[in-house]
Design a protein around this motif. Sequence first.
Motif, PDB file in Angstrom:
ATOM      1  N   UNK A   1       0.992  -1.329  -0.129  1.00 45.67           N
ATOM      2  CA  UNK A   1      -0.205   0.124   0.001  1.00 45.67           C
ATOM      3  C   UNK A   1       0.560   1.456  -0.063  1.00 45.67           C
ATOM      4  N   UNK A   2       2.004   1.516   0.568  1.00 46.61           N
ATOM      5  CA  UNK A   2       3.168   2.701   0.756  1.00 46.61           C
ATOM      6  C   UNK A   2       2.971   2.419  -0.979  1.00 46.61           C
ATOM      7  N   UNK A   3       3.493   1.966  -1.566  1.00 46.42           N
ATOM      8  CA  UNK A   3       4.377   2.272  -2.137  1.00 46.42           C
ATOM      9  C   UNK A   3       3.443   2.764  -3.320  1.00 46.42           C
ATOM     10  N   UNK A   4       2.258   1.872  -3.067  1.00 46.37           N
ATOM     11  CA  UNK A   4       0.941   2.502  -4.284  1.00 46.37           C
ATOM     12  C   UNK A   4       0.933   3.768  -3.740  1.00 46.37           C
ATOM     13  N   UNK A   5       1.077   4.800  -2.434  1.00 48.45           N
ATOM     14  CA  UNK A   5       0.557   5.619  -2.352  1.00 48.45           C
ATOM     15  C   UNK A   5       1.907   6.515  -2.752  1.00 48.45           C
ATOM     16  N   UNK A   6       3.240   6.451  -2.829  1.00 48.35           N
ATOM     17  CA  UNK A   6       3.586   6.700  -3.394  1.00 48.35           C
ATOM     18  C   UNK A   6       4.027   7.008  -4.688  1.00 48.35           C
ATOM     19  N   UNK A   7       3.530   5.912  -5.419  1.00 44.08           N
ATOM     20  CA  UNK A   7       3.171   6.181  -7.116  1.00 44.08           C
ATOM     21  C   UNK A   7       2.572   7.185  -7.637  1.00 44.08           C
ATOM     22  N   UNK A   8       1.446   6.732  -6.564  1.00 41.05           N
ATOM     23  CA  UNK A   8      -0.093   8.100  -7.141  1.00 41.05           C
ATOM     24  C   UNK A   8       0.595   9.550  -7.003  1.00 41.05           C
ATOM     25  N   UNK A   9       0.654   9.281  -5.908  1.00 43.31           N
ATOM     26  CA  UNK A   9       1.514  10.392  -5.325  1.00 43.31           C
ATOM     27  C   UNK A   9       2.700  11.867  -6.479  1.00 43.31           C
ATOM     28  N   UNK A  10       3.563  10.699  -7.130  1.00 43.27           N
ATOM     29  CA  UNK A  10       4.248  11.240  -8.100  1.00 43.27           C
ATOM     30  C   UNK A  10       3.743  11.490  -9.039  1.00 43.27           C
ATOM     31  N   UNK A  11       3.089  10.438  -9.744  1.00 46.29           N
ATOM     32  CA  UNK A  11       2.738  10.597 -11.014  1.00 46.29           C
ATOM     33  C   UNK A  11       1.057  12.019 -10.741  1.00 46.29           C
ATOM     34  N   UNK A  12       0.946  12.191  -9.668  1.00 49.77           N
ATOM     35  CA  UNK A  12      -0.870  13.183  -9.561  1.00 49.77           C
ATOM     36  C   UNK A  12       0.652  14.447  -9.703  1.00 49.77           C
ATOM     37  N   UNK A  13       1.626  14.626  -9.051  1.00 51.21           N
ATOM     38  CA  UNK A  13       2.543  15.274  -8.968  1.00 51.21           C
ATOM     39  C   UNK A  13       3.257  16.017 -10.008  1.00 51.21           C
ATOM     40  N   UNK A  14       3.516  14.761 -11.319  1.00 53.15           N
ATOM     41  CA  UNK A  14       4.569  14.759 -12.288  1.00 53.15           C
ATOM     42  C   UNK A  14       2.376  15.439 -13.102  1.00 53.15           C
ATOM     43  N   UNK A  15       1.982  15.008 -12.959  1.00 57.17           N
ATOM     44  CA  UNK A  15       0.454  15.852 -13.591  1.00 57.17           C
ATOM     45  C   UNK A  15       0.250  16.725 -13.723  1.00 57.17           C
ATOM     46  N   UNK A  16       0.691  17.392 -12.317  1.00 58.87           N
ATOM     47  CA  UNK A  16      -0.341  19.303 -12.509  1.00 58.87           C
ATOM     48  C   UNK A  16       1.062  19.819 -12.253  1.00 58.87           C
ATOM     49  N   UNK A  17       2.418  19.206 -12.497  1.00 60.97           N
ATOM     50  CA  UNK A  17       3.197  20.175 -13.485  1.00 60.97           C
ATOM     51  C   UNK A  17       4.033  20.042 -14.943  1.00 60.97           C
TER      52      UNK A  17
END
Length: 56
Positions: A3-19
């Motif tokens: 779950x933690x790895x999945x959440x980190x991946x979601x945060x990274x993908x979201x940050x890249x999308x916002x950028x």
Amino acid sequence: MDHITFLVAVVIVTALAVAAFIILMSRRNPVHASNANETHEVSVRGAVPTEVSTAA
């Protein structure tokens, strides 16, 4: 994937999308030499009122 790895991946993908969104929106109206100093009237505050009434 735990779950933690999945959440980190979601945060990274979201940050890249916002950028990417910010970069794409910033290129819509670029600033260059012919529009950098366009006149734009900005009024911060009007005249200070000289008459002050009491509340009571």
